[in-house]
Design a protein around this motif. Structure first.
Motif, short mmCIF file in Angstrom:
data_model
loop_
_atom_site.label_atom_id
_atom_site.label_comp_id
_atom_site.label_asym_id
_atom_site.label_seq_id
_atom_site.Cartn_x
_atom_site.Cartn_y
_atom_site.Cartn_z
N ARG A 121 41.08 54.72 37.03
CA ARG A 121 40.80 53.96 35.82
C ARG A 121 40.84 52.46 36.10
O ARG A 121 39.95 51.72 35.67
CB ARG A 121 41.84 54.31 34.75
N LEU A 122 41.86 52.01 36.81
CA LEU A 122 42.00 50.59 37.13
C LEU A 122 40.84 50.10 37.97
O LEU A 122 40.34 48.97 37.78
CB LEU A 122 43.32 50.36 37.86
N ALA A 123 40.38 50.91 38.92
CA ALA A 123 39.28 50.50 39.80
C ALA A 123 38.00 50.22 39.03
O ALA A 123 37.15 49.44 39.49
CB ALA A 123 39.05 51.58 40.86
N ARG A 124 37.85 50.83 37.85
CA ARG A 124 36.63 50.63 37.05
C ARG A 124 36.62 49.28 36.34
O ARG A 124 35.60 48.90 35.77
CB ARG A 124 36.50 51.75 36.01
N TRP A 125 37.74 48.54 36.37
CA TRP A 125 37.87 47.33 35.57
C TRP A 125 37.58 46.05 36.35
O TRP A 125 37.81 44.95 35.83
CB TRP A 125 39.27 47.26 34.95
N GLN A 126 37.11 46.16 37.57
CA GLN A 126 36.64 45.00 38.36
C GLN A 126 37.72 43.93 38.53
O GLN A 126 37.46 42.73 38.42
CB GLN A 126 35.40 44.38 37.69
N GLY A 127 38.94 44.35 38.83
CA GLY A 127 40.03 43.39 38.95
C GLY A 127 39.88 42.40 40.08
O GLY A 127 40.24 41.22 39.94
N ILE A 128 39.33 42.86 41.21
CA ILE A 128 39.17 41.95 42.36
C ILE A 128 38.28 40.77 41.99
O ILE A 128 38.49 39.64 42.45
CB ILE A 128 38.57 42.71 43.56
N ALA A 129 37.31 41.00 41.14
CA ALA A 129 36.39 39.92 40.75
C ALA A 129 37.10 38.86 39.92
O ALA A 129 36.60 37.73 39.79
CB ALA A 129 35.21 40.49 39.97
N ALA A 130 38.25 39.20 39.34
CA ALA A 130 38.97 38.26 38.47
C ALA A 130 40.13 37.58 39.20
O ALA A 130 40.94 36.90 38.56
CB ALA A 130 39.51 38.99 37.25
N VAL A 131 40.21 37.72 40.51
CA VAL A 131 41.35 37.18 41.25
C VAL A 131 41.42 35.66 41.14
O VAL A 131 42.50 35.07 41.29
CB VAL A 131 41.28 37.64 42.73
N ARG A 132 40.33 35.01 40.85
CA ARG A 132 40.32 33.54 40.76
C ARG A 132 41.03 33.03 39.51
O ARG A 132 41.36 31.84 39.45
CB ARG A 132 38.88 33.02 40.78
N GLU A 133 41.24 33.88 38.52
CA GLU A 133 41.94 33.46 37.30
C GLU A 133 43.22 34.29 37.18
O GLU A 133 43.20 35.42 36.69
CB GLU A 133 41.06 33.65 36.07
N PRO A 134 44.36 33.74 37.61
CA PRO A 134 45.61 34.50 37.63
C PRO A 134 46.01 35.11 36.29
O PRO A 134 46.59 36.20 36.25
CB PRO A 134 46.64 33.47 38.09
N ILE A 135 45.71 34.44 35.17
CA ILE A 135 46.14 34.95 33.88
C ILE A 135 45.37 36.21 33.49
O ILE A 135 45.80 36.97 32.62
CB ILE A 135 46.01 33.86 32.78
#
Length: 422
Positions: free
Chosen positions: A282-296
């Motif tokens: 489920r988490l992998a579907r949320w594109q978290g790596i792409a948001a690494v530039r914004e810590p919040i």
């Protein structure tokens, strides 16, 4: 995006804060257009302000106290042993305050009704504080139980009243979970009378917290990530709610319910491992790596990752306790998932609901780094052999430091006026 998005949308046909705006338009000068009492200090204008601050200060203080008790062998003067006091205050002190701050701010957005503010909010905060004092210092168990349970009873009744009055049926599960959390507190007090209940209270409270992360986190993590990635014109966005999300929620609820009732059963272990695996998908579907530039934004993914890992580790600790200590799995859930996700919500909501940009500054990044390192060391400590004590102390220092940094860094945010209404 506001806290209303953190746990669901407004009912169809409802308008956010429509009632206070209508009252102001009709000449009511006792409140502002957001429903806050004009005569109240800023810290009592919304539930997140006093409760997030109180939760942070208590987490920053109580963990060092527990470490001192642990290494010295001393016992607190209250009715609980040192370990039981630590467990009680992490769950029904710190975590209960975070839940209160979140719910008391989200519910008015869900229902369009006035937020609890001013003297009524101060009274609820006083009940929470009285519980902390009683549990720590008073030696009379029955009196301590009565004082400590006053807060969860009044808080749960307030949430039920507002959700039912606002006909916000969609969020009744949140009210039910808050009630279950209060029942777990009661059970923790009853262990002295019914020793067989030992451990049940903690598992029930943690199951409620993990379910809330899976339920509410499953809304806010992809939603906030999608908004940020859309502004960044990213090519791929988080997947929409679908079968994977439904399976993940059912798997988590089923596994956690089994853990509460049958904590040592092999079937429970397999359910927990399966639930952890589904939540990783489920988490992998949320594109978290792409948001690494914004810590919040990225910290939300870190908190949810802790949840998936904690579920799997709890299962492995049942199957192979010699390889995976139960303490490590438990703290992956508490020091990892719960602490990380609460700080993620506390920082974001505190900024957004005080009219400030929802973006990370150095203080906010420091909070995230400290809680992540502290949780990692606490989880690693049971694997460390002779270095256990050192890692325990270091992890506690970093973890409590994260909450102290929040309390200091966000003091003016939580106690001062909205930035856009000065």
């Amino acid at each position: 995006m506001s806290m209303s998005d953190a746990a669901g949308h407004l009912p169809k046909g409802g308008a956010d804060r429509s009632q206070p705006r209508a009252r102001v338009a009709a000449g009511d000068t006792s409140i502002d257009r957001r429903g806050r009492r004009r005569s109240a200090p800023a810290i009592l204008s919304y539930g997140f302000r006093p409760f997030f601050l109180g939760a942070a200060l208590w987490a920053a203080l109580s963990v060092p106290i527990w470490v001192l008790l642990y290494f010295s062998g001393a016992e607190p003067p209250g009715p609980f042993s040192g370990l039981d006091w630590h467990v009680h205050e992490m769950l029904y002190g710190y975590l209960a305050a975070v839940i209160a701050g979140f719910a008391l701010t989200a519910v008015p957005n869900w229902t369009g009704r006035l937020p609890l503010s001013g003297a009524p909010l101060a009274g609820l905060v006083a009940l929470w504080l009285a519980g902390r004092i009683a549990v720590a210092l008073l030696p009379w168990p029955n009196l301590v139980m009565a004082v400590d349970l006053a807060f969860p009873v009044v808080f749960a009744l307030a949430i039920w009243r507002e959700i039912l009055a606002g006909k916000n049926i969609r969020n009744l599960p949140i009210a039910a979970l808050i009630t279950l959390f209060g029942v777990a507190n009661l059970i923790h007090h009853l262990v002295r009378i019914v020793p067989d209940l030992a451990g049940f209270s903690e598992r029930l409270a943690l199951a409620v917290a993990a379910t809330m992360i899976a339920l509410v986190g499953g809304r806010i993590v992809p939603s906030f990530t999608r908004n940020w990635l859309a502004r960044a014109k990213a090519a791929r966005l988080p997947g929409s709610f679908g079968p994977v999300d439904r399976i993940a929620l059912v798997a988590a609820v089923g596994a956690l319910a089994s853990w509460v009732v049958l904590p040592d059963h092999r079937g429970t272990a397999l359910l927990l491992i399966a639930a952890g695996s589904v939540h990783l998908v489920r988490l992998a579907r949320w594109q978290g790596i792409a948001a690494v530039r914004e810590p919040i934004v990225f910290i939300l993914h870190v908190g949810y990752l802790w949840l998936a890992l904690a579920l799997a580790l709890l299962g492995l600790a049942i199957l192979a306790p010699g390889a995976v200590p139960h303490s490590a799995a438990l703290h992956a859930l508490t020091a990892g998932a719960i602490a990380t996700m609460t700080l993620a919500v506390m920082t974001r909501a505190s900024l957004g609901h005080t009219g400030r940009p929802i973006a990370s500054d150095p203080v906010t990044v420091a909070i995230y780094v400290l809680v992540t390192l502290g949780a990692a060391l606490r989880v690693a400590a049971p694997f460390a052999g002779e270095s256990y004590a050192a890692l325990l102390a270091a992890g506690a220092a970093l973890w409590s430091g994260a909450f102290l940094t929040f309390a200091v860094g966000y003091w003016k945010v939580l106690t001062g006026p909205r930035a856009d209404l000065r």
